[in-house]
Each structure stands twice: as structure tokens, then as C-alpha cells.
Design a protein around this motif. Structure first.
Motif, PDB file in Angstrom:
ATOM      1  N   GLN A 101       0.833  -1.199   0.000  1.00  0.00           N
ATOM      2  CA  GLN A 101       0.000   0.000   0.000  1.00  0.00           C
ATOM      3  C   GLN A 101       0.866   1.248   0.000  1.00  0.00           C
ATOM      4  O   GLN A 101       0.571   2.209  -0.705  1.00  0.00           O
ATOM      5  N   ALA A 102       1.937   1.232   0.786  1.00  0.00           N
ATOM      6  CA  ALA A 102       2.842   2.381   0.836  1.00  0.00           C
ATOM      7  C   ALA A 102       3.519   2.590  -0.510  1.00  0.00           C
ATOM      8  O   ALA A 102       3.676   3.722  -0.969  1.00  0.00           O
TER       9      ALA A 102
ATOM     10  N   LYS B  22       1.082   4.168  -2.878  1.00  0.00           N
ATOM     11  CA  LYS B  22       0.910   5.584  -2.535  1.00  0.00           C
ATOM     12  C   LYS B  22       2.073   6.410  -3.095  1.00  0.00           C
ATOM     13  O   LYS B  22       1.863   7.455  -3.702  1.00  0.00           O
TER      14      LYS B  22
END
Length: 108
Positions: A23-24, A27
Motif C-alpha cells: 500500500q505504501a 501511494k
């Protein structure tokens, strides 16, 4: 939980299928080539295109401009053109993504 070797080393994946590191990474991928404003510990502000970062939180900005800390709150002063700039992670106070660069990609 399964252990898996990735480009960044070992990590564990959650049952949901998407780990927090994934997820990071997504992003950060979304922020590539966006205009960023980085405030540094010595009071300087750098504005430029976000090109990359690393594990130590160092940031590379392209087409960077440097603004010195001004005693007058209404004037930013004349920017100094730096071009490609590397900002050490331990000197970063804050990072802001400029709103107009986010709006440009949402329309497509």
C-alpha cells in the motif's frame, strides 16, 4: 502469514492480499512526478518534481528551486534554481504535495 522475499527484502503478507508495504509503495507511485514542497531543518524550502526516495527517506527532486527562510511572512524572495537535488531524510521537516499537481491527474 507467508514470508516472501521482495525487492526491499523480506516481508510478511496479510491474509487480505495487500500488505502495508504494498500500500505504501502504491501511494508513493501515485506521487511520482508531482510537485512537492519540502521544508528543511535549516529553514529552507525546496520545490520540485518528486522523482524518487529510498529506505533512509532521502528524497530526489527534479527541476528543484530553493527558497530561503524569509523574515517577512508575505514575501518568499527570489528562488534559486537547483535542478536535480537530493535532500537527506534527516533534514526533512515536512513534505507537501501541491494541490494543482494532484488535480491535473484526477481529470484523466
Amino acid at each position: 502469514m507467508a514470508s516472501m522475499i521482495e525487492e526491499n527484502g523480506p516481508s510478511t503478507h496479510e491474509q487480505s492480499g495487500v500488505s502495508s508495504s504494498s500500500q505504501a509503495r502504491l501511494k508513493l507511485d501515485g506521487l511520482l512526478n508531482k510537485n512537492m514542497r519540502i521544508r528543511m531543518t535549516d529553514g529552507r524550502t525546496l520545490v520540485g518534481l518528486f522523482l524518487c526516495t529510498d529506505r533512509d527517506c532521502n528524497v530526489i527532486l527534479g527541476s528543484a528551486q530553493e527558497f530561503l527562510k524569509s523574515t517577512d511572512t508575505f514575501s518568499q524572495g527570489e528562488p534559486r534554481v537547483l535542478g536535480l537535488a537530493m535532500i537527506p531524510g534527516h533534514h526533512v521537516v515536512s513534505i507537501e504535495v501541491e494541490a494543482d499537481s494532484l488535480e491535473d491527474t484526477q481529470g484523466f
